[in-house]
Design an enzyme around this catalytic site. Sequence first.
Site, PDB file in Angstrom:
ATOM      1  N   CYS A   4     -11.569  -3.883  -5.665  1.00 11.81           N
ATOM      2  CA  CYS A   4     -10.275  -3.437  -5.157  1.00 11.81           C
ATOM      3  C   CYS A   4      -9.251  -4.546  -5.347  1.00 11.81           C
ATOM      4  CB  CYS A   4     -10.416  -3.095  -3.674  1.00 11.81           C
ATOM      5  SG  CYS A   4      -8.901  -2.499  -2.906  1.00 11.81           S
ATOM      6  N   GLU A  16      -9.246   5.551  -3.648  1.00 18.05           N
ATOM      7  CA  GLU A  16      -7.792   5.498  -3.463  1.00 18.05           C
ATOM      8  C   GLU A  16      -7.351   6.317  -2.253  1.00 18.05           C
ATOM      9  OE1 GLU A  16      -6.246   3.200  -4.919  1.00 18.05           O
ATOM     10  OE2 GLU A  16      -7.837   2.801  -6.359  1.00 18.05           O
TER      11      GLU A  16
END
Length: 192
Positions: A118, A164
């Site tokens: 991430c 997401e």
Amino acid sequence: MNKVLKQKHIKNEDIIIEPNEILKQVSQEVTLPLSKDDRNLLRILYNHVSNSQDPEYAKKYNIRAAVGIAAIQIGYAKRLLAIKVLDENNKQHKYMLANPKYIYQSEQMAYLANGEGCLSVETGKYDGIVPRHYHIKVEAYNFFTNSTETIELTGYMAIVLQHEMDHLDGILYIDKINKLNPYLKKEEWLEV
């Protein structure tokens, strides 16, 4: 807050890194049709992901490669995200989504063999198995088609979108790793 909208692209220092509490915020739905600022924000998010995949651009601007980003990662608590990624069959998937909602999540779970990463988490800081639904259906406004549609994904693509969408609810992938046994996986989970 309008800094990124004015500069037209995302810099390293614009990306919020954990443990910043902003990442724990639940993002708010945006109104449709999208405002000029929300359209611009989606374009900036998508352009960042796309540019990050160009090795020369990434090196020049010292940015990490990405397959997706959510607005909260640059300080906008809006239910907006962008994805650009090749699937297992080398098919390009591009999404600029507003207000995505799950309408189906399979009982079958899956995980990425090499773990997740991430932009908002320092590389290599956390390792472990991140359980995700193998098959999902999501309803969202898709900027590319200018319509609300149902998106059905499996495997790697489903995992990317779930990652997401978690950002929109203030959840990081590291929150899903078992704290006592980071590599815990169930036999029936599929490795992707």
